[in-house]
Design a protein around this motif. Structure first.
Motif, PDB file in Angstrom:
ATOM      1  N   PRO A   1       0.797  -1.057  -0.133  1.00 56.44           N
ATOM      2  CA  PRO A   1      -0.150   0.039   0.158  1.00 56.44           C
ATOM      3  C   PRO A   1       1.006   1.202  -0.072  1.00 56.44           C
ATOM      4  O   PRO A   1       2.062   1.369   0.266  1.00 56.44           O
ATOM      5  CB  PRO A   1      -0.946   0.042   1.331  1.00 56.44           C
ATOM      6  N   GLU A   2       0.669   2.494  -0.238  1.00 55.32           N
ATOM      7  CA  GLU A   2       0.988   3.653  -0.269  1.00 55.32           C
ATOM      8  C   GLU A   2       1.493   3.908   0.990  1.00 55.32           C
ATOM      9  O   GLU A   2       1.077   3.761   2.188  1.00 55.32           O
ATOM     10  CB  GLU A   2       0.070   4.693  -0.994  1.00 55.32           C
ATOM     11  N   MET A   3       2.836   4.342   0.789  1.00 52.95           N
ATOM     12  CA  MET A   3       3.690   4.856   2.040  1.00 52.95           C
ATOM     13  C   MET A   3       3.588   6.207   2.408  1.00 52.95           C
ATOM     14  O   MET A   3       3.238   7.047   1.477  1.00 52.95           O
ATOM     15  CB  MET A   3       5.029   4.233   1.908  1.00 52.95           C
ATOM     16  N   PRO A   4       3.723   6.860   3.549  1.00 43.30           N
ATOM     17  CA  PRO A   4       3.882   8.217   3.688  1.00 43.30           C
ATOM     18  C   PRO A   4       5.006   9.000   2.911  1.00 43.30           C
ATOM     19  O   PRO A   4       5.978   8.355   2.611  1.00 43.30           O
ATOM     20  CB  PRO A   4       4.048   8.348   5.298  1.00 43.30           C
ATOM     21  N   ASP A   5       4.731   9.920   2.304  1.00 43.04           N
ATOM     22  CA  ASP A   5       5.698  10.576   1.452  1.00 43.04           C
ATOM     23  C   ASP A   5       6.513  11.584   2.082  1.00 43.04           C
ATOM     24  O   ASP A   5       6.136  12.190   2.809  1.00 43.04           O
ATOM     25  CB  ASP A   5       4.674  11.259   0.277  1.00 43.04           C
ATOM     26  N   LEU A   6       7.969  11.430   1.838  1.00 42.35           N
ATOM     27  CA  LEU A   6       8.919  12.250   2.476  1.00 42.35           C
ATOM     28  C   LEU A   6       8.571  13.803   2.014  1.00 42.35           C
ATOM     29  O   LEU A   6       8.893  14.646   2.689  1.00 42.35           O
ATOM     30  CB  LEU A   6      10.495  11.830   2.162  1.00 42.35           C
ATOM     31  N   ALA A   7       7.994  13.815   0.869  1.00 40.40           N
ATOM     32  CA  ALA A   7       7.740  15.436   0.427  1.00 40.40           C
ATOM     33  C   ALA A   7       6.801  15.989   1.346  1.00 40.40           C
ATOM     34  O   ALA A   7       6.950  17.194   1.241  1.00 40.40           O
ATOM     35  CB  ALA A   7       7.374  15.478  -1.021  1.00 40.40           C
ATOM     36  N   ASP A   8       6.053  15.485   2.091  1.00 40.10           N
ATOM     37  CA  ASP A   8       5.163  16.216   3.101  1.00 40.10           C
ATOM     38  C   ASP A   8       5.804  16.734   4.276  1.00 40.10           C
ATOM     39  O   ASP A   8       5.454  17.261   5.092  1.00 40.10           O
ATOM     40  CB  ASP A   8       4.107  15.080   3.658  1.00 40.10           C
ATOM     41  N   VAL A   9       7.238  16.183   4.581  1.00 39.67           N
ATOM     42  CA  VAL A   9       8.021  16.863   5.740  1.00 39.67           C
ATOM     43  C   VAL A   9       8.355  18.084   5.339  1.00 39.67           C
ATOM     44  O   VAL A   9       9.188  18.336   4.557  1.00 39.67           O
ATOM     45  CB  VAL A   9       8.953  15.817   6.094  1.00 39.67           C
ATOM     46  N   ARG A  10       8.221  19.056   6.253  1.00 35.65           N
ATOM     47  CA  ARG A  10       8.824  20.459   6.162  1.00 35.65           C
ATOM     48  C   ARG A  10      10.019  20.728   6.976  1.00 35.65           C
ATOM     49  O   ARG A  10       9.764  20.325   8.183  1.00 35.65           O
ATOM     50  CB  ARG A  10       7.863  21.436   6.495  1.00 35.65           C
ATOM     51  N   GLY A  11      10.944  20.940   6.565  1.00 39.41           N
ATOM     52  CA  GLY A  11      12.341  21.349   7.374  1.00 39.41           C
ATOM     53  C   GLY A  11      13.018  19.770   7.295  1.00 39.41           C
ATOM     54  O   GLY A  11      12.858  19.068   6.556  1.00 39.41           O
ATOM     55  N   GLN A  12      13.761  19.814   8.540  1.00 36.82           N
ATOM     56  CA  GLN A  12      14.638  18.706   8.820  1.00 36.82           C
ATOM     57  C   GLN A  12      15.440  18.191   7.406  1.00 36.82           C
ATOM     58  O   GLN A  12      15.396  17.036   6.907  1.00 36.82           O
ATOM     59  CB  GLN A  12      13.752  17.569   9.003  1.00 36.82           C
ATOM     60  N   GLU A  13      16.060  19.281   6.917  1.00 37.78           N
ATOM     61  CA  GLU A  13      16.725  18.840   5.493  1.00 37.78           C
ATOM     62  C   GLU A  13      18.141  17.933   5.713  1.00 37.78           C
ATOM     63  O   GLU A  13      18.226  17.145   4.907  1.00 37.78           O
ATOM     64  CB  GLU A  13      17.192  20.241   5.093  1.00 37.78           C
ATOM     65  N   PHE A  14      18.663  18.113   6.921  1.00 33.98           N
ATOM     66  CA  PHE A  14      19.776  17.137   7.044  1.00 33.98           C
ATOM     67  C   PHE A  14      19.159  15.693   7.131  1.00 33.98           C
ATOM     68  O   PHE A  14      19.782  14.897   6.766  1.00 33.98           O
ATOM     69  CB  PHE A  14      20.603  17.868   8.213  1.00 33.98           C
ATOM     70  N   ALA A  15      18.174  15.624   8.042  1.00 29.42           N
ATOM     71  CA  ALA A  15      17.602  14.366   8.367  1.00 29.42           C
ATOM     72  C   ALA A  15      17.070  13.573   7.102  1.00 29.42           C
ATOM     73  O   ALA A  15      17.256  12.358   6.726  1.00 29.42           O
ATOM     74  CB  ALA A  15      16.457  14.433   9.400  1.00 29.42           C
ATOM     75  N   LYS A  16      16.352  14.659   6.221  1.00 31.99           N
ATOM     76  CA  LYS A  16      15.795  13.920   5.028  1.00 31.99           C
ATOM     77  C   LYS A  16      16.852  13.567   3.939  1.00 31.99           C
ATOM     78  O   LYS A  16      16.786  12.508   3.425  1.00 31.99           O
ATOM     79  CB  LYS A  16      14.927  15.073   4.423  1.00 31.99           C
ATOM     80  N   ARG A  17      18.282  14.099   3.989  1.00 32.24           N
ATOM     81  CA  ARG A  17      19.254  14.042   3.123  1.00 32.24           C
ATOM     82  C   ARG A  17      19.861  12.702   3.689  1.00 32.24           C
ATOM     83  O   ARG A  17      20.185  11.807   2.903  1.00 32.24           O
ATOM     84  CB  ARG A  17      20.413  15.046   3.319  1.00 32.24           C
ATOM     85  N   ALA A  18      19.881  12.492   4.931  1.00 30.71           N
ATOM     86  CA  ALA A  18      20.447  11.336   5.445  1.00 30.71           C
ATOM     87  C   ALA A  18      19.698  10.079   5.168  1.00 30.71           C
ATOM     88  O   ALA A  18      20.022   8.834   4.698  1.00 30.71           O
ATOM     89  CB  ALA A  18      20.510  11.293   6.923  1.00 30.71           C
ATOM     90  N   LEU A  19      17.941  10.252   5.175  1.00 30.12           N
ATOM     91  CA  LEU A  19      17.131   9.304   4.960  1.00 30.12           C
ATOM     92  C   LEU A  19      17.667   8.739   3.153  1.00 30.12           C
ATOM     93  O   LEU A  19      17.627   7.499   3.011  1.00 30.12           O
ATOM     94  CB  LEU A  19      15.834   9.699   4.946  1.00 30.12           C
ATOM     95  N   LEU A  20      17.789   9.516   2.522  1.00 28.78           N
ATOM     96  CA  LEU A  20      18.012   9.295   1.162  1.00 28.78           C
ATOM     97  C   LEU A  20      19.355   8.712   0.950  1.00 28.78           C
ATOM     98  O   LEU A  20      19.431   7.691   0.043  1.00 28.78           O
ATOM     99  CB  LEU A  20      18.134  10.753   0.157  1.00 28.78           C
ATOM    100  N   ILE A  21      20.327   8.959   1.342  1.00 27.05           N
ATOM    101  CA  ILE A  21      21.642   8.572   1.276  1.00 27.05           C
ATOM    102  C   ILE A  21      21.658   7.036   1.861  1.00 27.05           C
ATOM    103  O   ILE A  21      21.996   5.982   1.269  1.00 27.05           O
ATOM    104  CB  ILE A  21      22.810   9.183   1.948  1.00 27.05           C
TER     105      ILE A  21
END
Length: 371
Positions: free
Chosen positions: A193-213
């Protein structure tokens, strides 16, 4: 004496291997004969005679239970488990009576299904692992229940037949299995099923970058922070970043779920990457799971010591704690080696070579676990 040989399969761990089913029937010299199943069968295999006999009569086939019948499951030194031998035993018993007018079972065909009392074929576990073993052994055809047809069709090089009942299979064998209808080769793909989208998160740029890596490179990721800082919110969006499984990875994941009986009904191939999210305060027992002592020992042995055969294979999730492996595995092995009572001991359920492997794993578990 009538003797029939045909092929079946079973699993050991998450790997399948072929079993030669040999059915011998002879008239007793005096009195009434008996039916014996040899080759280290478990209770489910021994009870197969009680399922196969009504299934043969319900399908209109001749059978003489009073004959002296021996069913050998080779290799005889490996334990056989589960009801998947029902179909092979039924075909073998029916072929030993000339009145049924059945030709000798084809030697290039694997028979794998459970039988209901009315002759209906029921799905069983580990079909994908057995199909891979059959292809590697040079077999070209496989007969399974309709619920396992999509799973077996994943393996290339095998022609899959999925009769609904034993009566249908008998008719196909009489007319020639090559003329029987073939199961659809297109495997049903399971999509998560559809997962929550990371694009919905505002801010947390360093954490989002770590998730992508971490998702792109398959790295471990440890998030630290006070409550409410967004650790759980970010972690729930990690599955949506994971790439789709390759074909080889999907076969491995589907095989593990098939052996464990967790493959959804009608699904042929799992193409979504598994994701496990235990609570960060989970206990050692909660992480490993419950069950009888022997089941727990073997589960640790197969899934954690050789962790490529785990539900989290080809995944992104937290590995088991080294302390969990050391404490739990050593505790159960020591209890098995020094039992309080012979009656309830797992020491007498495990062969000596498996106990030696488990003790070796307990002493060297720090080489496999991760902190």
């Amino acid at each position: 004496m009538e003797l029939v040989q045909l092929s079946a399969g079973t699993v050991e761990g998450v790997d399948g291997y072929l079993v030669q089913v040999e059915v011998s029937r002879s008239e007793p010299s005096t009195g009434t004969g008996r039916t014996t199943v040899v080759g280290l069968p478990d209770a489910a295999v021994r009870e197969s005679i009680d399922r196969v006999t009504p299934a043969l009569f319900s399908s209109g086939l001749r059978h003489r239970p009073a004959d002296h019948i021996v069913i050998n499951l080779a290799p005889a030194d490996r334990r056989k488990e589960g009801p998947a031998f029902d179909l092979a035993i039924a075909v073998g018993l029916a072929s030993t009576i000339p009145e049924n007018k059945l030709p000798p079972p084809p030697i290039d065909t694997l028979f794998l299904a459970e039988l209901a009392l009315d002759g209906t074929l029921r799905p069983c576990r580990g079909v994908l692992a057995c199909a891979i073993a059959a292809r590697d052994a040079g077999l070209t055809r496989m007969v399974v229940a309709a619920g396992n047809a999509g799973e077996a069709s994943v393996v290339t090089g095998l022609t899959v037949y999925a009769p609904a009942t034993l009566t249908d299979l008998v008719e196909w064998l009489r007319e020639g299995l090559a003329s029987a209808p073939v199961a659809a080769p297109e495997a049903v793909v399971h999509l998560a099923p559809e997962m929550p989208d990371l694009a919905d998160v505002r801010g947390q740029e360093f954490a989002k970058r770590a998730l992508l890596i971490a998702a792109a490179g398959g790295h471990n990721l440890l998030m630290l922070g006070p409550p409410g800082s967004g650790k759980t919110m970010l972690a729930r969006r990690l599955p949506g970043l994971l790439p789709e499984l390759t074909l080889d990875e999907a076969l491995d994941v589907t095989r593990v779920h098939s052996v464990s009986g967790l493959l959804p009904a009608g699904i042929g191939l799992l193409r979504t990457r598994p994701f496990r999210s235990p609570h960060h305060n989970v206990s050692s027992v909660g992480l490993i799971g419950g069950g009888c002592e022997l089941t727990l020992i073997l589960r640790i042995y197969h899934y954690f010591i050789y962790n490529r055969h785990s539900f989290c294979h080809n995944r992104d999730s937290r590995p088991p704690k080294r302390a969990v492996l050391q404490v739990q595995l050593q505790q159960w092995i020591m209890q098995s080696a020094r039992p309080r009572s012979r009656r309830w001991s797992t020491r007498h359920l495990l062969p000596h070579w498996r106990r030696r492997r488990l003790r070796h794993a307990a002493r060297h578990v720090h080489h496999y676990g991760q902190s």
